[in-house]
Design a protein around this motif. Structure first.
Motif, PDB file in Angstrom:
ATOM      1  N   LYS A   1      -1.352 -77.550 -12.941  1.00  0.00           N
ATOM      2  CA  LYS A   1      -1.447 -78.915 -13.911  1.00  0.00           C
ATOM      3  C   LYS A   1      -0.119 -79.746 -13.762  1.00  0.00           C
ATOM      4  O   LYS A   1       0.017 -80.776 -13.846  1.00  0.00           O
ATOM      5  CB  LYS A   1      -1.858 -78.412 -15.210  1.00  0.00           C
ATOM      6  CG  LYS A   1      -1.913 -79.545 -16.134  1.00  0.00           C
ATOM      7  CD  LYS A   1      -2.602 -79.041 -17.291  1.00  0.00           C
ATOM      8  CE  LYS A   1      -2.691 -80.300 -18.485  1.00  0.00           C
ATOM      9  NZ  LYS A   1      -3.229 -79.646 -19.688  1.00  0.00           N
ATOM     10  N   LEU A   2       0.980 -78.817 -13.975  1.00  0.00           N
ATOM     11  CA  LEU A   2       2.293 -79.333 -14.373  1.00  0.00           C
ATOM     12  C   LEU A   2       2.690 -80.139 -13.006  1.00  0.00           C
ATOM     13  O   LEU A   2       3.195 -81.372 -12.856  1.00  0.00           O
ATOM     14  CB  LEU A   2       3.297 -78.478 -14.484  1.00  0.00           C
ATOM     15  CG  LEU A   2       3.240 -78.179 -15.988  1.00  0.00           C
ATOM     16  CD1 LEU A   2       4.025 -76.892 -16.321  1.00  0.00           C
ATOM     17  CD2 LEU A   2       3.666 -79.125 -17.035  1.00  0.00           C
TER      18      LEU A   2
ATOM     19  N   ASP B   1       6.646 -73.700 -20.189  1.00  0.00           N
ATOM     20  CA  ASP B   1       6.344 -74.040 -18.646  1.00  0.00           C
ATOM     21  C   ASP B   1       6.869 -75.354 -18.384  1.00  0.00           C
ATOM     22  O   ASP B   1       7.609 -75.554 -17.177  1.00  0.00           O
ATOM     23  CB  ASP B   1       5.007 -73.740 -18.443  1.00  0.00           C
ATOM     24  CG  ASP B   1       4.470 -72.470 -18.374  1.00  0.00           C
ATOM     25  OD1 ASP B   1       5.217 -71.554 -18.445  1.00  0.00           O
ATOM     26  OD2 ASP B   1       3.365 -72.291 -18.418  1.00  0.00           O
ATOM     27  N   TRP B   2       6.825 -76.577 -19.082  1.00  0.00           N
ATOM     28  CA  TRP B   2       7.289 -77.848 -18.870  1.00  0.00           C
ATOM     29  C   TRP B   2       8.708 -77.986 -18.519  1.00  0.00           C
ATOM     30  O   TRP B   2       9.153 -78.541 -17.722  1.00  0.00           O
ATOM     31  CB  TRP B   2       6.604 -78.929 -19.608  1.00  0.00           C
ATOM     32  CG  TRP B   2       7.170 -78.681 -21.305  1.00  0.00           C
ATOM     33  CD1 TRP B   2       6.648 -78.065 -22.127  1.00  0.00           C
ATOM     34  CD2 TRP B   2       8.587 -79.082 -21.750  1.00  0.00           C
ATOM     35  NE1 TRP B   2       7.489 -78.014 -23.304  1.00  0.00           N
ATOM     36  CE2 TRP B   2       8.771 -78.856 -23.069  1.00  0.00           C
ATOM     37  CE3 TRP B   2       9.732 -79.773 -21.077  1.00  0.00           C
ATOM     38  CZ2 TRP B   2       9.987 -78.927 -23.898  1.00  0.00           C
ATOM     39  CZ3 TRP B   2      10.650 -80.099 -21.932  1.00  0.00           C
ATOM     40  CH2 TRP B   2      10.831 -79.606 -23.249  1.00  0.00           C
TER      41      TRP B   2
ATOM     42  N   ASP C   1      -1.388 -73.358 -15.095  1.00  0.00           N
ATOM     43  CA  ASP C   1      -0.435 -73.854 -15.750  1.00  0.00           C
ATOM     44  C   ASP C   1       0.534 -74.873 -14.847  1.00  0.00           C
ATOM     45  O   ASP C   1       0.735 -76.115 -15.037  1.00  0.00           O
ATOM     46  CB  ASP C   1       0.402 -73.296 -16.875  1.00  0.00           C
ATOM     47  CG  ASP C   1      -0.189 -72.719 -17.960  1.00  0.00           C
ATOM     48  OD1 ASP C   1      -1.259 -73.457 -18.244  1.00  0.00           O
ATOM     49  OD2 ASP C   1       0.239 -71.834 -18.788  1.00  0.00           O
ATOM     50  N   PHE C   2       0.811 -74.134 -13.895  1.00  0.00           N
ATOM     51  CA  PHE C   2       1.786 -74.826 -12.997  1.00  0.00           C
ATOM     52  C   PHE C   2       1.077 -76.020 -11.999  1.00  0.00           C
ATOM     53  O   PHE C   2       1.727 -76.743 -11.576  1.00  0.00           O
ATOM     54  CB  PHE C   2       2.722 -74.008 -12.257  1.00  0.00           C
ATOM     55  CG  PHE C   2       3.909 -73.555 -12.973  1.00  0.00           C
ATOM     56  CD1 PHE C   2       4.895 -74.380 -13.355  1.00  0.00           C
ATOM     57  CD2 PHE C   2       3.822 -72.208 -13.972  1.00  0.00           C
ATOM     58  CE1 PHE C   2       5.854 -73.889 -14.255  1.00  0.00           C
ATOM     59  CE2 PHE C   2       4.856 -71.750 -14.568  1.00  0.00           C
ATOM     60  CZ  PHE C   2       5.842 -72.645 -14.794  1.00  0.00           C
TER      61      PHE C   2
ATOM     62  N   ASN D   1       1.238 -67.844 -12.484  1.00  0.00           N
ATOM     63  CA  ASN D   1       0.539 -68.635 -13.478  1.00  0.00           C
ATOM     64  C   ASN D   1       0.036 -69.764 -12.830  1.00  0.00           C
ATOM     65  O   ASN D   1       0.937 -71.077 -12.869  1.00  0.00           O
ATOM     66  CB  ASN D   1       1.829 -68.926 -14.480  1.00  0.00           C
ATOM     67  CG  ASN D   1       1.323 -69.743 -15.869  1.00  0.00           C
ATOM     68  OD1 ASN D   1       0.115 -70.248 -15.529  1.00  0.00           O
ATOM     69  ND2 ASN D   1       2.116 -70.002 -16.708  1.00  0.00           N
TER      70      ASN D   1
END
Length: 109
Positions: free
Chosen positions: A46-47, A22-23, A43-44, A40
């Motif tokens: 957070k990113l 993902d990163w 995760d995204f 998602n």
């Protein structure tokens, strides 16, 4: 669907990023100033929360069948038409029967 709505669009597979972490996807999205559409959420968020600037994030909240995903994405496209999505998130969900779009700044100011 995005192309049919007059929006330039591509898929992670066409960017050569299928299966990448993902990163790495987020890094490319930011570099190319693209808006990411994903389901998602955690995760995204957070990113993208660690970024100073991004071109927008659309999240289709429920993980549903492809036909229902398309309906939710269509709602997101209609909702976002003409909006500046810089540092914004649009979350599309089903609350009861109607499709529900929520927009907020991310990261928060």
């Amino acid at each position: 669907m995005a192309r049919a709505a007059g929006i330039e669009a591509t898929h992670v597979n066409h960017l050569g990023l299928s299966g990448r972490p993902d990163w790495a996807l987020a890094e490319r999205i930011v570099k190319d100033e693209l808006t990411l559409v994903t389901n998602n959420r955690l995760d995204f968020l957070k990113l993208f929360g660690g970024l100073d600037l991004h071109s927008g994030l659309m999240i289709i909240v429920p993980n549903v069948t492809p036909s229902l995903q398309r309906a939710l994405f269509d709602a997101a496209l209609r909702y976002s038409r003409g909006k500046d999505l810089v540092n914004s998130v649009i979350e599309v969900s089903l609350e009861g029967k109607p499709v529900h779009c929520v927009e907020y700044r991310w990261p928060t100011d």
